[in-house]
Design a protein around this motif. Structure first.
Motif, mmCIF file in Angstrom:
data_model
loop_
_atom_site.group_PDB
_atom_site.id
_atom_site.type_symbol
_atom_site.label_atom_id
_atom_site.label_comp_id
_atom_site.label_asym_id
_atom_site.label_seq_id
_atom_site.Cartn_x
_atom_site.Cartn_y
_atom_site.Cartn_z
ATOM 1 N N LYS A 1 47.499 12.746 2.995
ATOM 2 C CA LYS A 1 46.426 12.419 3.954
ATOM 3 C C LYS A 1 47.021 12.015 5.294
ATOM 4 O O LYS A 1 46.564 12.409 6.356
ATOM 5 C CB LYS A 1 45.605 11.241 3.414
ATOM 6 C CG LYS A 1 44.735 11.602 2.240
ATOM 7 C CD LYS A 1 43.596 10.584 2.118
ATOM 8 C CE LYS A 1 42.748 10.866 0.895
ATOM 9 N NZ LYS A 1 42.888 9.825 -0.123
ATOM 10 N N GLU A 2 48.045 11.168 5.210
ATOM 11 C CA GLU A 2 48.651 10.585 6.429
ATOM 12 C C GLU A 2 49.212 11.660 7.358
ATOM 13 O O GLU A 2 48.996 11.623 8.569
ATOM 14 C CB GLU A 2 49.788 9.651 5.986
ATOM 15 C CG GLU A 2 50.080 8.540 6.946
ATOM 16 C CD GLU A 2 49.107 7.381 6.805
ATOM 17 O OE1 GLU A 2 48.973 6.652 7.786
ATOM 18 O OE2 GLU A 2 48.478 7.206 5.729
ATOM 19 N N PRO B 1 48.591 15.131 7.681
ATOM 20 C CA PRO B 1 47.627 15.956 8.432
ATOM 21 C C PRO B 1 46.890 15.162 9.514
ATOM 22 O O PRO B 1 46.611 15.680 10.594
ATOM 23 C CB PRO B 1 46.641 16.426 7.351
ATOM 24 C CG PRO B 1 47.394 16.328 6.076
ATOM 25 C CD PRO B 1 48.352 15.196 6.232
ATOM 26 N N GLN B 2 46.608 13.871 9.221
ATOM 27 C CA GLN B 2 45.895 13.042 10.194
ATOM 28 C C GLN B 2 46.709 12.898 11.489
ATOM 29 O O GLN B 2 46.217 13.129 12.595
ATOM 30 C CB GLN B 2 45.650 11.656 9.556
ATOM 31 C CG GLN B 2 44.851 10.702 10.415
ATOM 32 C CD GLN B 2 43.450 11.250 10.711
ATOM 33 O OE1 GLN B 2 42.710 11.591 9.795
ATOM 34 N NE2 GLN B 2 43.111 11.386 11.989
ATOM 35 N N THR B 3 47.995 12.520 11.340
ATOM 36 C CA THR B 3 48.840 12.345 12.524
ATOM 37 C C THR B 3 49.040 13.683 13.242
ATOM 38 O O THR B 3 49.039 13.732 14.468
ATOM 39 C CB THR B 3 50.216 11.747 12.132
ATOM 40 O OG1 THR B 3 49.980 10.600 11.328
ATOM 41 C CG2 THR B 3 51.028 11.347 13.339
ATOM 42 N N ALA C 1 46.958 16.142 13.380
ATOM 43 C CA ALA C 1 45.728 16.455 14.113
ATOM 44 C C ALA C 1 45.687 15.680 15.427
ATOM 45 O O ALA C 1 45.279 16.201 16.459
ATOM 46 C CB ALA C 1 44.512 16.124 13.249
ATOM 47 N N ASN C 2 46.135 14.414 15.391
ATOM 48 C CA ASN C 2 46.123 13.610 16.623
ATOM 49 C C ASN C 2 47.105 14.131 17.659
ATOM 50 O O ASN C 2 46.908 13.947 18.852
ATOM 51 C CB ASN C 2 46.488 12.146 16.319
ATOM 52 C CG ASN C 2 45.442 11.476 15.464
ATOM 53 O OD1 ASN C 2 44.319 11.956 15.392
ATOM 54 N ND2 ASN C 2 45.813 10.393 14.793
ATOM 55 N N GLU D 1 54.024 6.778 10.733
ATOM 56 C CA GLU D 1 53.382 7.416 11.884
ATOM 57 C C GLU D 1 54.375 7.532 13.043
ATOM 58 O O GLU D 1 54.422 8.553 13.744
ATOM 59 C CB GLU D 1 52.166 6.596 12.309
ATOM 60 C CG GLU D 1 51.327 7.341 13.300
ATOM 61 C CD GLU D 1 50.115 6.550 13.754
ATOM 62 O OE1 GLU D 1 49.671 5.653 13.036
ATOM 63 O OE2 GLU D 1 49.646 6.872 14.865
#
Ligand code: ADP
Length: 272
Positions: free
Chosen positions: A115-116, A118-120, A122-123, A154
């Protein structure tokens, strides 16, 4: 007797050589210490005035002291962006200073890299937009739960991904892949950029090192990001390495320990 005299001469010369070597090492240690002290003082002393500049620039930009004309707004926007760059540099210097003094803290807990990551990504994919860089992210269907500090993960991803975009060529692809094997999770970040020569790869993770390819270029940087990244990965019991070829691209890979199958809760906090 002649031989004895020659041996004695050689032993005297060796002693002198040893003394010179010891003096050189001592001088090098002193320089290293001065460098550490300078980084520590500079980063701490720069922090407060920089925060003040940031605060006042933002207040004026937000119109708190009246409306700005277009040119005033533009100029202040440039000032704000450069203050942010300076702020990032001071944060990096502070991290280096905390690392050398063993005060860098990591609060590890269970996080799912599936999860972590793909989230970063995307940002950050916006960083590649102006060069029309595609970003591909691949994660396995099952969770990849590791023991790590989410803020530090991150930070590692941000450093490696922003480098991938920064040193990529136009219209290429950056690929991020999460995988796991046994007790280890791995993240690979591959770009199709300028690459790094073999000689430079050996020194890449040292502080303030910049490769030959960028030293005289217009691509700005400090040579601190990869050093900090390596320390952060190692602090969380992981490893980091690079595979690269000039003009073809680079892949930075790093690992983290998986959380145990029983779902072990946060391990002890670690510090460098
Ligand atoms: P910088 O602020 O210079 O980018 P880093 O510590 O992040 O500092 O990286 C150190 C050096 O490693 C860079 O100056 C560059 O020469 C090289 N480098 C890092 N990432 C890449 C990459 N993805 N492709 C090519 N060179 C890279």
């Amino acid at each position: 007797i002649k031989m004895l005299l020659r041996l004695r001469q050689q032993s005297l010369a060796l002693n002198q050589h040893n003394d010179e070597l010891e003096a050189l090492l001592e001088a090098r240690r002193a320089v290293e210490q001065m460098k550490d002290e300078f980084i520590s003082i500079a980063s701490h002393e720069l922090r407060s005035p920089l925060s003040a500049i940031k605060m006042y620039v933002n207040m004026v930009l937000d119109g708190e002291v009246g409306p700005l004309n277009e040119e005033q707004g533009q100029f202040l926007q440039i000032a704000e962006e450069n203050t942010e760059r300076l702020n990032q540099l001071v944060n990096d210097l502070l991290d280096v200073s905390h690392m050398t003094s063993g005060r860098l803290q990591c609060q590890v807990r269970e996080i799912d890299l599936g999860k972590e990551v793909p989230q970063t990504c995307a940002n950050l994919r916006v960083l590649g937009d102006h060069k029309h860089i595609q970003t591909e992210v691949m994660v396995p269907p099952e969770p990849v739960v590791v023991l790590a500090d989410p803020d530090r993960v991150e930070q590692i991803l941000t450093n490696l991904l922003s480098n991938a975009y920064k040193y990529s060529l136009e219209e290429t692809t950056v690929t991020v892949c999460v995988s796991h094997r046994g007790e280890v999770a791995q993240v690979d970040i591959a770009d199709q950029g300028i690459g790094i020569s073999e000689a430079d790869q050996a020194r890449l993770l040292e502080s303030f090192f910049r490769a030959e390819t960028v030293r005289n270029s217009r691509i700005s940087g400090t040579g601190l990001g990869l050093y900090i990244t390596r320390k952060l990965v190692e602090l969380q019991a992981g490893e980091i390495w690079v595979e690269s070829a000039l003009d073809k691209g680079s892949t930075f890979s790093w690992t983290l320990p998986m959380a145990t199958a029983e779902g072990e809760v946060s391990g002890p906090s670690t510090s460098a």
